[in-house]
Design a protein around this motif. Structure first.
Motif, short mmCIF file in Angstrom:
data_model
loop_
_atom_site.label_atom_id
_atom_site.label_comp_id
_atom_site.label_asym_id
_atom_site.label_seq_id
_atom_site.Cartn_x
_atom_site.Cartn_y
_atom_site.Cartn_z
N ARG A 22 41.69 31.81 49.29
CA ARG A 22 42.82 32.52 50.26
C ARG A 22 42.37 34.05 49.86
NH1 ARG A 22 45.80 28.91 46.98
NH2 ARG A 22 46.59 30.53 45.60
N GLY A 23 41.28 34.26 49.53
CA GLY A 23 40.99 35.83 49.43
C GLY A 23 41.34 36.48 48.07
N LEU A 24 41.77 35.67 47.17
CA LEU A 24 42.31 36.19 45.90
C LEU A 24 41.22 36.40 44.99
CD1 LEU A 24 44.75 37.75 44.86
CD2 LEU A 24 45.63 35.56 44.01
N ASN A 25 40.08 36.89 45.15
CA ASN A 25 39.17 37.26 43.77
C ASN A 25 39.48 38.30 42.92
OD1 ASN A 25 38.39 39.56 45.37
ND2 ASN A 25 36.75 38.37 46.32
N ILE A 26 38.68 38.62 41.88
CA ILE A 26 38.82 39.62 41.12
C ILE A 26 38.81 41.03 41.65
CG2 ILE A 26 36.48 39.62 40.16
CD1 ILE A 26 39.62 40.47 38.18
N SER A 27 38.04 41.10 42.71
CA SER A 27 38.10 42.62 43.39
C SER A 27 39.43 42.67 44.17
CB SER A 27 37.04 42.55 44.57
OG SER A 27 35.55 42.68 43.90
N ALA A 28 39.98 41.51 44.79
CA ALA A 28 41.38 41.73 45.44
C ALA A 28 42.45 42.17 44.40
CB ALA A 28 41.76 40.49 46.21
N VAL A 29 42.39 41.25 43.17
CA VAL A 29 43.23 41.44 42.15
C VAL A 29 43.27 42.93 41.69
CG1 VAL A 29 43.78 41.02 39.67
CG2 VAL A 29 43.34 39.14 41.20
N ARG A 30 42.02 43.40 41.58
CA ARG A 30 41.87 44.95 41.11
C ARG A 30 42.52 45.75 42.03
NH1 ARG A 30 36.79 46.68 37.98
NH2 ARG A 30 36.89 48.41 39.63
N ASP A 31 42.34 45.49 43.11
CA ASP A 31 42.69 46.49 44.29
C ASP A 31 44.39 46.30 44.25
OD1 ASP A 31 40.55 47.22 45.14
OD2 ASP A 31 40.42 45.88 46.82
N ARG A 32 45.00 45.22 44.39
CA ARG A 32 46.39 45.04 44.16
C ARG A 32 47.07 45.63 43.04
NH1 ARG A 32 47.56 38.85 46.45
NH2 ARG A 32 46.26 38.86 48.34
N LEU A 33 46.41 45.43 41.82
CA LEU A 33 47.02 46.02 40.62
C LEU A 33 46.91 47.50 40.65
CD1 LEU A 33 45.96 43.60 37.85
CD2 LEU A 33 48.32 43.69 38.92
N GLY A 34 45.92 48.10 41.31
CA GLY A 34 45.66 49.39 41.20
C GLY A 34 46.45 50.15 42.20
N LYS A 35 47.57 49.64 42.92
CA LYS A 35 48.47 50.22 43.72
C LYS A 35 49.77 50.21 42.92
CE LYS A 35 46.61 48.30 48.15
NZ LYS A 35 46.74 47.47 49.03
N PHE A 36 49.64 49.45 41.81
CA PHE A 36 51.08 49.56 40.92
C PHE A 36 50.86 50.63 39.77
CE2 PHE A 36 51.72 44.78 41.72
CZ PHE A 36 52.49 45.13 42.95
N GLY A 37 49.82 51.23 39.61
CA GLY A 37 49.47 51.86 38.57
C GLY A 37 47.97 52.58 38.34
N GLU A 38 47.68 52.83 37.08
CA GLU A 38 46.14 52.84 36.55
C GLU A 38 45.62 51.72 35.76
OE1 GLU A 38 46.03 56.50 34.54
OE2 GLU A 38 47.12 57.69 36.06
N LEU A 39 44.47 51.44 36.35
CA LEU A 39 43.88 50.33 35.61
C LEU A 39 42.78 50.90 34.75
CD1 LEU A 39 42.46 47.56 38.25
CD2 LEU A 39 43.83 47.24 36.19
N VAL A 40 43.11 50.79 33.38
CA VAL A 40 42.34 51.16 32.37
C VAL A 40 41.30 50.51 31.92
CG1 VAL A 40 42.60 51.85 29.85
CG2 VAL A 40 44.50 52.10 31.27
N LYS A 41 41.34 49.32 32.06
CA LYS A 41 39.76 48.54 31.69
C LYS A 41 40.04 46.93 32.33
CE LYS A 41 36.61 48.34 27.72
NZ LYS A 41 36.23 49.57 27.80
N VAL A 42 39.05 46.54 32.70
CA VAL A 42 38.84 45.00 33.10
C VAL A 42 38.07 44.36 31.92
CG1 VAL A 42 38.21 43.57 34.91
CG2 VAL A 42 39.23 45.76 35.43
N MET A 43 38.35 43.32 31.46
CA MET A 43 37.34 42.67 30.40
C MET A 43 37.36 41.23 30.77
SD MET A 43 39.05 44.58 27.26
CE MET A 43 40.82 44.45 27.88
N PRO A 44 36.26 40.88 31.15
CA PRO A 44 35.92 39.35 31.53
C PRO A 44 35.54 38.73 29.82
CG PRO A 44 33.87 40.75 32.19
CD PRO A 44 34.96 41.71 31.74
N HIS A 45 36.01 37.27 30.22
CA HIS A 45 35.92 36.56 28.86
C HIS A 45 35.84 35.11 29.03
CE1 HIS A 45 39.94 35.37 27.48
NE2 HIS A 45 40.23 36.07 28.39
#
Length: 670
Positions: free
Chosen positions: A190-213
């Motif tokens: 549906r186009g909801l990959n991690i890059s899209a998630v970053r973009d969407r959350l970035g519109k809500f505020g500031e992304l401090v860090k992204v940590m894969p695990h």
């Protein structure tokens, strides 16, 4: 050798990428300077500065640009220390970073001219100052006296800059959230990959860090922990990225004793989350070449239209041919739009360095000045940007040096100690931009300007503009680093007029001054009206012509302007308003036509309205404008030349400049 690397192409790639990172460096230096002015830390900008400089250093090392490696390495050391201090950077160290950035910019530019081997070494004094500053900065290596309340495995992944950014947000009333996102094949489809998630959350505020695990809860076995500073509710986040409240945790903090913090290292992971690349870097020379080829097509179309017209006059049936020419014209217009958009650069990027320029001007003065830039999403052609930026910088420097008062003077006048210069841009229907440079200073002293110009005190804003743009005028009694050199405002005005734009001024004593520049978005290929005057064909941009009207000779009145002051204007009545009308051939001092002008081009200026009489109109079309660079050919009112398809140069008239000259000539007599 067949497998030999093309170093020239490699170096070109380095220059393009270095320019991109230097843009980021300047942007973050502005953020740090603003935070310093407000007495706040700026951990995010410090970290981004480190990232950009670390990348520039690596790229420079690959191409052998050792001077760039040397200065960027020492700047990194200062930023590591600033990171240990939670994003705090004293003023004198910011000044050193500014000097280092300029040194890198100069050498990146030099590479395009003299190659890598020809770039100069960095001043030993600058390198020494950068090294010495690192020794003086050790007292600021303490971490924030607070602790983030989160799981230990999360806390240990945070640098002191990350912690300071979260703490600053929490203290200001924002929320700090740890969001766990689990990707899945269904979401990806549906186009909801991690890059899209970053973009969407970035519109809500500031992304401090992204940590894969790794996570057994995720369908793919991998999840992402995202630290977000925001003011929105959990529900908005849940709806946006298709998650649930069990994967959202609010963070807090507790006070603790200060201790030495971890710092950035060259080996730090710099958020390797893959990004979607939807753009590429293109050398501006290639875009210039593409536009040149388009220009040739436009000229060829004009020639084809002329051939079709000749065939029609000879009695041939050209209806089918005219239909093809018309379709070709529409295609060229769409192609022109596409190429023009590719050449556009965001105005905000061009203006971002203004606060840093002002900072350098005021550093050794008793003035405090804040520069606010509001450019929105406005864009302008690269060629236009290169011409207007020096004019904007000059107006801003003038505002700081001439208009903004000292802290003591402002305090006496019940003003805030710090002055403000606002640079604002408005888009006017996609063809022109309105740039306003305003300040809240003392205003322009009309009497001082009149005295220096040797004229009467200006009675209007337009008359004042004419006086302050007098060549060689300066109200400074002494030469400073920014003023008193007897040059400037006349060049600014001339630059804007050459582009086919205009400039106005509005000043109020004690309250401030604003300059408004109206400039075209693009100037290479323009829509024009063509017409005949004195037996010769001319064109003028459609944008400056307000109206074309028939001349009713019975209603013309004689102007009281004495004939010894130049061409004798008549007065044309338009909707109850008297407008000065002059035959264009008499203004251009060519052989006057025996035919009385039947058409009048109405041009509206800031000073008023003027009409140009012409023999006949030919029509509207696109043309390629070539500048008149030769000083022997260049003349007031001539914006350039074009080819209308007959192989002969046709002058492109600057009716705004000609009209302003007429109104000045007739001022006080009509």
């Amino acid at each position: 050798m067949a497998n030999q690397v093309d170093l020239k192409e490699f170096v070109t790639g380095f220059v393009l990428e270095a320019d991109e990172h230097l843009h980021s460096v300047n942007q973050n230096l502005v953020s740090v300077a603003e935070a310093l002015r407000q007495g706040k830390p700026e951990p995010r900008a410090i970290r981004e500065l480190f990232r950009s400089l670390h990348t520039i250093k690596g790229l420079a090392s690959m191409v052998g640009a050792q001077p760039i490696v040397d200065v960027s390495h020492e700047m990194e050391s200062i930023l590591r220390t600033a990171d240990r201090s939670g994003g705090r950077l004293p003023e004198k160290f910011l000044d050193l970073l500014l000097r280092g950035t300029r040194a890198i910019e100069e050498r990146v530019q030099a590479i395009t001219k003299v190659g890598v081997s020809g770039i100069p070494k960095v001043s030993p004094q600058l390198i020494e100052a950068l090294i010495l500053s690192q020794e003086q900065f050790t007292e600021l290596t303490m971490a924030p006296e607070a602790e983030i309340t989160a799981a230990p495995e999360i806390v240990k992944l945070l640098t002191s800059s990350d912690k300071e950014q979260i703490l600053e947000a929490l203290r200001s009333g924002k929320r700090a959230l740890l969001i766990e996102y689990h990707p899945s094949p269904e979401k990806t489809a549906r186009g909801l990959n991690i890059s899209a998630v970053r973009d969407r959350l970035g519109k809500f505020g500031e992304l401090v860090k992204v940590m894969p695990h790794s996570s057994p809860k995720s369908p793919t076995g991998i999840s992402f922990r995202l630290l977000l500073v925001t003011t929105v509710t959990d529900k908005e986040i849940i709806d946006s990225i298709e998650t649930s409240d069990e994967f959202i945790t609010s963070l807090g903090y507790t006070q603790k004793e200060a201790s030495v913090a971890d710092t950035l290292t060259d080996e730090d992971e710099l958020d390797f989350t893959p990004l979607d690349h939807s753009s590429i870097r293109v050398d501006i020379k290639k875009l210039d070449e593409t536009l040149e080829r388009l220009s040739e097509l436009v000229i060829t179309r004009s020639k084809l239209a002329k051939v079709a017209a000749d065939l029609r006059d000879a009695g041939a049936d050209t209806r089918a041919l005219n239909a093809v020419i018309a379709e070709n014209g529409r295609q060229l217009k769409r192609l022109r739009t596409a190429i023009t958009e590719a050449r556009m650069v965001p105005l905000a990027e061009l203006l971002q360095r203004l606060p840093l320029i002002v900072r350098g001007i005021t550093k050794d003065t008793s003035k405090s000045v804040a520069v606010l830039v509001k450019a929105g999403s406005a864009e302008v052609d690269k060629a236009v940007a290169d011409k207007i930026m020096p004019a904007i910088v000059h107006l801003v420097r003038n505002a700081v040096d001439h208009a903004i008062e000292t802290k003591e003077e402002r305090k006496k006048n019940n003003k805030p100690e710090g002055g403000t210069v606002l640079v604002q841009c408005d888009d006017t229907s996609g063809t022109h931009l309105l740039l306003t440079i305003s300040d809240d200073g003392r205003g322009i002293d009309r009497e001082a300007v009149a005295k220096k110009a040797g004229k009467r005190v200006a009675q209007s804003q337009d008359e004042l503009l004419q006086q302050i743009t007098t060549p060689g005028l300066s109200t400074r009694e002494e030469v400073t680093t920014t003023s008193g050199r007897g040059m400037g405002m006349d060049i600014v005005k001339r630059t804007i007029e050459i582009l086919g734009g205009s400039m106005t001024v509005n000043t109020t004593p004690g309250s401030g001054t604003s300059f408004t520049l109206k400039v075209p978005v693009s100037v290479t290929i323009v829509d024009v009206m063509s017409f005949v005057s004195g037996g010769q064909t001319y064109v003028a941009p459609v944008a400056v012509i307000e109206e074309i009207i028939e001349v009713d000779f019975a209603k013309l009145k004689t102007s009281p302007v004495p004939s010894n002051r130049g061409p004798q204007p008549a007065l044309l009545e338009r909707r109850g308003e008297a407008i000065p009308l002059l035959n264009l051939d008499s203004i251009l001092k060519i052989k006057e036509s025996e035919i009385r002008p039947h058409k009048a081009l109405i041009v509206k200026l800031n000073q008023g309205i003027v009409a140009f009489g012409v023999d006949k109109m030919l029509g509207r079309q696109e043309v390629v404008v070539r500048p008149l660079d030769d000083t022997l050919v260049r003349s007031q009112g001539m914006a350039g030349a074009t080819d209308m398809g007959d192989g002969k140069p046709t002058l492109v008239l600057d009716l705004s400049t000609l009209g302003a000259a007429i109104l000045r000539e007739s001022a006080g007599t009509i």
